[in-house]
Motif scaffolding. Structure first.
Motif, PDB file in Angstrom:
ATOM      1  N   VAL A  83       0.888  -1.408   0.062  1.00  9.49           N
ATOM      2  CA  VAL A  83       0.131   0.006   0.094  1.00  9.49           C
ATOM      3  C   VAL A  83       1.004   1.193   0.091  1.00  9.49           C
ATOM      4  O   VAL A  83       0.793   2.259  -0.760  1.00  9.49           O
ATOM      5  N   LEU A  86       2.636   1.811  -3.575  1.00  5.60           N
ATOM      6  CA  LEU A  86       1.616   2.243  -4.515  1.00  5.60           C
ATOM      7  C   LEU A  86       1.295   3.780  -4.123  1.00  5.60           C
ATOM      8  O   LEU A  86       1.268   4.539  -4.790  1.00  5.60           O
ATOM      9  N   PHE A  87       0.873   4.027  -2.893  1.00  6.16           N
ATOM     10  CA  PHE A  87       0.723   5.474  -2.427  1.00  6.16           C
ATOM     11  C   PHE A  87       1.671   6.418  -2.747  1.00  6.16           C
ATOM     12  O   PHE A  87       1.568   7.323  -3.132  1.00  6.16           O
ATOM     13  N   ILE A  90       2.813   7.585  -6.219  1.00  7.41           N
ATOM     14  CA  ILE A  90       1.854   8.713  -6.608  1.00  7.41           C
ATOM     15  C   ILE A  90       1.921   9.912  -6.211  1.00  7.41           C
ATOM     16  O   ILE A  90       1.968  11.184  -6.706  1.00  7.41           O
ATOM     17  N   GLN A  94       2.934  13.186  -7.963  1.00  9.70           N
ATOM     18  CA  GLN A  94       2.092  14.701  -7.810  1.00  9.70           C
ATOM     19  C   GLN A  94       2.356  15.706  -7.103  1.00  9.70           C
ATOM     20  O   GLN A  94       2.401  16.851  -7.334  1.00  9.70           O
ATOM     21  N   TRP A 113      -6.413  19.400  -8.792  1.00  9.90           N
ATOM     22  CA  TRP A 113      -7.509  18.057  -8.700  1.00  9.90           C
ATOM     23  C   TRP A 113      -8.649  18.485  -9.171  1.00  9.90           C
ATOM     24  O   TRP A 113      -9.228  19.370  -8.545  1.00  9.90           O
ATOM     25  N   ASN A 115     -12.522  17.073 -10.912  1.00 11.81           N
ATOM     26  CA  ASN A 115     -13.142  16.004 -11.480  1.00 11.81           C
ATOM     27  C   ASN A 115     -12.302  14.835 -12.016  1.00 11.81           C
ATOM     28  O   ASN A 115     -12.441  14.142 -13.150  1.00 11.81           O
ATOM     29  N   GLY A 116     -11.760  14.083 -11.010  1.00 13.10           N
ATOM     30  CA  GLY A 116     -11.142  13.026 -11.260  1.00 13.10           C
ATOM     31  C   GLY A 116      -9.680  12.962 -12.288  1.00 13.10           C
ATOM     32  O   GLY A 116      -9.362  12.338 -13.087  1.00 13.10           O
ATOM     33  N   GLU A 117      -9.307  14.409 -12.277  1.00 13.44           N
ATOM     34  CA  GLU A 117      -7.923  14.558 -13.015  1.00 13.44           C
ATOM     35  C   GLU A 117      -6.776  15.340 -12.287  1.00 13.44           C
ATOM     36  O   GLU A 117      -7.528  16.043 -11.667  1.00 13.44           O
ATOM     37  N   PHE A 118      -5.794  14.844 -12.567  1.00 17.52           N
ATOM     38  CA  PHE A 118      -4.760  15.809 -12.105  1.00 17.52           C
ATOM     39  C   PHE A 118      -4.027  16.593 -13.159  1.00 17.52           C
ATOM     40  O   PHE A 118      -3.472  16.059 -13.935  1.00 17.52           O
TER      41      PHE A 118
ATOM     42  N   LEU B 213      -6.776  -4.149  -2.097  1.00 18.24           N
ATOM     43  CA  LEU B 213      -5.801  -3.449  -2.666  1.00 18.24           C
ATOM     44  C   LEU B 213      -6.325  -3.135  -4.165  1.00 18.24           C
ATOM     45  O   LEU B 213      -6.109  -2.044  -4.653  1.00 18.24           O
ATOM     46  N   ASN B 217      -6.753   0.281  -5.750  1.00 22.42           N
ATOM     47  CA  ASN B 217      -6.018   0.775  -7.117  1.00 22.42           C
ATOM     48  C   ASN B 217      -6.936   1.181  -8.008  1.00 22.42           C
ATOM     49  O   ASN B 217      -6.688   2.053  -8.700  1.00 22.42           O
ATOM     50  N   ALA B 220      -7.755   4.567  -7.318  1.00 21.69           N
ATOM     51  CA  ALA B 220      -6.940   5.636  -7.309  1.00 21.69           C
ATOM     52  C   ALA B 220      -6.559   5.947  -8.870  1.00 21.69           C
ATOM     53  O   ALA B 220      -6.080   6.885  -9.129  1.00 21.69           O
ATOM     54  N   LYS B 222      -9.029   5.738 -11.093  1.00 18.05           N
ATOM     55  CA  LYS B 222     -10.090   6.512 -11.791  1.00 18.05           C
ATOM     56  C   LYS B 222     -10.140   7.966 -11.172  1.00 18.05           C
ATOM     57  O   LYS B 222     -10.353   8.611 -12.150  1.00 18.05           O
ATOM     58  N   THR B 223      -9.573   8.043  -9.979  1.00 10.63           N
ATOM     59  CA  THR B 223      -9.770   9.644  -9.679  1.00 10.63           C
ATOM     60  C   THR B 223      -8.317  10.267  -9.534  1.00 10.63           C
ATOM     61  O   THR B 223      -8.403  11.368  -9.237  1.00 10.63           O
ATOM     62  N   PHE B 224      -7.363   9.512  -9.677  1.00 11.05           N
ATOM     63  CA  PHE B 224      -5.960  10.360  -9.857  1.00 11.05           C
ATOM     64  C   PHE B 224      -5.783  10.817  -8.437  1.00 11.05           C
ATOM     65  O   PHE B 224      -4.991  11.593  -8.294  1.00 11.05           O
ATOM     66  N   ASN B 225      -6.341  10.229  -7.473  1.00  9.57           N
ATOM     67  CA  ASN B 225      -6.081  10.644  -6.172  1.00  9.57           C
ATOM     68  C   ASN B 225      -5.937   9.590  -5.286  1.00  9.57           C
ATOM     69  O   ASN B 225      -6.776   8.989  -4.602  1.00  9.57           O
ATOM     70  N   PRO B 226      -4.658   9.305  -5.017  1.00 12.06           N
ATOM     71  CA  PRO B 226      -4.204   8.083  -3.910  1.00 12.06           C
ATOM     72  C   PRO B 226      -4.492   8.545  -2.461  1.00 12.06           C
ATOM     73  O   PRO B 226      -4.495   7.604  -1.435  1.00 12.06           O
ATOM     74  N   PHE B 227      -4.846   9.839  -2.166  1.00 12.49           N
ATOM     75  CA  PHE B 227      -4.676  10.234  -0.620  1.00 12.49           C
ATOM     76  C   PHE B 227      -6.156   9.666  -0.014  1.00 12.49           C
ATOM     77  O   PHE B 227      -6.275   9.806   1.207  1.00 12.49           O
ATOM     78  N   TYR B 230      -5.924   4.536  -0.628  1.00 15.36           N
ATOM     79  CA  TYR B 230      -4.999   4.056   0.142  1.00 15.36           C
ATOM     80  C   TYR B 230      -5.105   3.950   1.666  1.00 15.36           C
ATOM     81  O   TYR B 230      -4.833   3.085   2.409  1.00 15.36           O
ATOM     82  N   VAL B 233      -7.455   1.414   2.880  1.00 14.41           N
ATOM     83  CA  VAL B 233      -6.861   0.186   2.802  1.00 14.41           C
ATOM     84  C   VAL B 233      -6.032  -0.028   4.276  1.00 14.41           C
ATOM     85  O   VAL B 233      -6.303  -1.046   5.037  1.00 14.41           O
TER      86      VAL B 233
END
Lengths: 295, 275
Positions: A83, A86-87, A90, A94, A113, A115-118, B213, B217, B220, B222-227, B230, B233
């Motif tokens: 975890v 992976l965390f 990104i 970012q 951030w 609408n689901g885009e960075f 996980l 994943n 993460a 879909k939203t480009f937001n890992p914060f 994760y 989890v």
């Protein structure tokens, strides 16, 4: 590689394998083992440095610094393994882009951030859009090293913290009675003596670090696992001069052997290092060596 | 969709019940908690079954490794080295590739056709690898504990005329468990953590039925937001860890109940990160 390799279709037996195993893609595969070893060699000192900072901070007499050190150790140790990988990969990526976004972009009216885009402006992309391929590779590798160092640093910090506590109190008190300052005691007495207490934990950590390297694959680096999957999958004669069936099993067996060898060699090396560091220490092993030399 | 509806739709998604498609919009906290929690069923399934089965295998391996007979000792040593010396990640890959090679139509044994297709599925194949893996790690723990049984205990048993199977069952085995238990607790915790590797290695998630996980994943990505996903989890795993510490602590208390309080072994969390 060899001159008889120009027409692979006519080859048989050993010659076929000789040519097959020396194709350009296979050399990428062999180099990827180098990547793994490089990662180990770069990460280990970095993690040790993080660990040393963390442990020193946790031991500090200043409350906020101590809290920071303890917090770092506890936060990383409490959360499960991948975890974190992976965390972090990104979050770091970012975080760097976001920071650069704030520094260099002119138009900050749009949220990053959304609408689901960075989305950051083109100038803030890291690495830059027109960067050379090796820069992109080096950046990905650097991120991986940093992630490994942060995670393993917390574990090393825990080990070193325990080792610092394990140095006999009398040694430190003697040093103080000689009039050494806190810093001098730390540098001249505590640090040289703590390694032997830290070594069992650190060697354990090193073995775990070796076994964590396949996770590079998850971080998007073309490492040995990537190439093993790539090369091992079935190849038809249409697009490949060396057609073969699904050989992934054998490639993974090779990987397994590589890791077993790495583990075994490290174990032998670490045993030697333990002997070397025991010399002249106020422990049982050190005492036995002293008596053995005198006899 | 209200949170309760989301819960009904996705709480058992990882087992194939409820909504067929994964959420494609919203991605609110309720969705993430429900779906990731649903995936957690798989982590618990792998963890509990592997731990239970592995425990027996580990006992046998530890005894074989501590025994005198080289025909038993050498294979046990090799087995333990093989599974402790290589990454679990590679073991998963290898097992999957090996199981895929089994003939699709099944194997003929004495006129009966044994199906093989199910072995490549995660619920069977990955569980198999996890059992062997935890057995190797636990066997090493138990072997160490077996070696550190106090000499006095064994001599006392001899003095009372207890020997053979009786001695093992009443003296050696309980003492071995008692000494090895704190380390075994850590092993259990990190076995649960290791279950997160299943769907990231060779084993594909059938019809997007994955573990915690896997869904984290997904969010993460879909939203480009890992914060958000994760840490969720992480939160679930902290809960599992606490439950395990509680359960194993109870057992530890029982194993130590005959000792004065200052001699009791305490369980300390010593994380091993990755195997």
């Amino acid at each position: 590689m060899f001159e008889f390799c120009t027409d692979p279709a006519s080859l048989t037996g050993l010659r076929w394998f000789g040519c097959y195993l020396t194709t350009a893609t296979h050399f990428s595969f062999y180099w990827s083992f180098g990547t793994v070893i490089l990662l180990l060699l770069v990460t280990a000192p970095c993690a040790l440095a993080f660990g040393f900072l963390g442990a020193s901070a946790a031991r500090s007499h200043v409350a906020p610094v101590s809290l920071l050190g303890r917090g770092y150790i506890a936060a990383v140790r409490g959360v499960p393994d991948i975890v974190f990988f992976l965390f972090f990969i990104i979050a770091l990526d970012q975080g760097i882009e976001w920071f650069k976004h704030l520094m260099v972009c002119e138009d900050l009216s749009q949220p990053v951030w959304n609408n689901g885009e960075f989305r950051v402006c083109a100038a803030a992309k890291v690495p830059a859009g027109d960067a050379a391929p090796w820069v992109v590779k080096a950046y990905a590798f650097g991120l991986a090293v940093f992630t490994f160092a942060i995670v393993f640093g917390a574990f090393a910090a825990n080990v070193l913290y325990g080792a610092m506590q394990a140095v006999p109190r009398a040694q430190l008190e003697t040093a103080e009675s000689y009039g050494m300052s806190h810093r001098q005691v730390f540098r001249r007495i505590l640090v040289p003596q703590m390694w032997i207490y830290a070594l069992p934990g650190l060697s354990n950590l090193w073995l775990i670090l070796i076994k964590a390297t396949p996770l590079l694959f998850l971080l998007g680096i073309k490492d040995a696992v990537y190439w093993a999957r790539e090369l091992g999958s079935a190849k038809t004669s249409g697009n490949n001069p060396f057609p073969h069936g699904d050989w992934r099993l054998f490639y993974f067996l090779a990987l397994l052997v590589f890791y077993l060898l790495a583990t075994r060699i490290s174990e032998i090396g670490l045993t030697r290092l333990t002997r070397r560091l025991s010399r002249g220490q106020a422990t049982r092993a050190g005492e036995e060596m002293r008596k053995g030399a005198a006899a | 969709m209200s949170c309760w509806e989301t819960f009904q739709a996705y709480a058992l998604r990882s087992l194939g019940y409820g909504e067929r498609l994964l959420p494609r919009e919203g991605y609110d906290l309720c969705q993430q908690f429900t779906l990731i929690g649903s995936g957690l069923i798989w982590n618990v399934y792998f963890g509990v079954l592997a731990l239970f089965t592995g425990f027996f295998l580990a006992n046998a391996l530890a005894l074989a490794k501590a025994g005198r007979n080289p025909w038993l000792r050498k294979p046990a040593e090799w087995f333990i080295f093989l599974f402790r010396g290589s990454p679990l990640f590679i073991q998963f890959f290898l097992a999957y590739e090996a199981l895929v090679l089994l003939p699709k139509a099944g194997i003929e044994v004495f006129g009966l056709t044994v199906e093989t297709a199910w072995t490549t599925r995660a619920w069977a194949g990955a569980l198999f690898v996890l059992v062997l893996n935890t057995a190797a790690y636990s066997a090493e723990i138990f072997h160490g504990a077996l070696k550190s049984i106090p000499k006095g205990d064994l001599e006392a048993a001899d003095a009372y005329g207890i020997s053979g199977w009786q001695k093992f069952r009443r003296i050696e085995w309980p003492t071995m468990l008692r000494l090895g238990w704190p380390a075994y607790t850590n092993e259990a915790i990190f076995l649960f953590h290791a279950t997160t590797l299943v769907f990231f290695s060779g084993f594909p998630a059938f019809q997007q039925r994955g573990d915690a996980l896997y869904y984290a994943n997904y969010f993460a990505d879909k939203t480009f937001n890992p914060f958000i996903p994760y840490p969720i989890v992480g939160f679930y795993f902290v809960l599992i860890t606490l439950a395990l510490i509680w359960l194993f602590g109870r057992i530890n208390r029982r194993l130590n109940r005959h000792l004065p309080s200052n001699l009791k072994s305490r369980i300390r969390l010593r994380p091993q990160l990755i195997r």
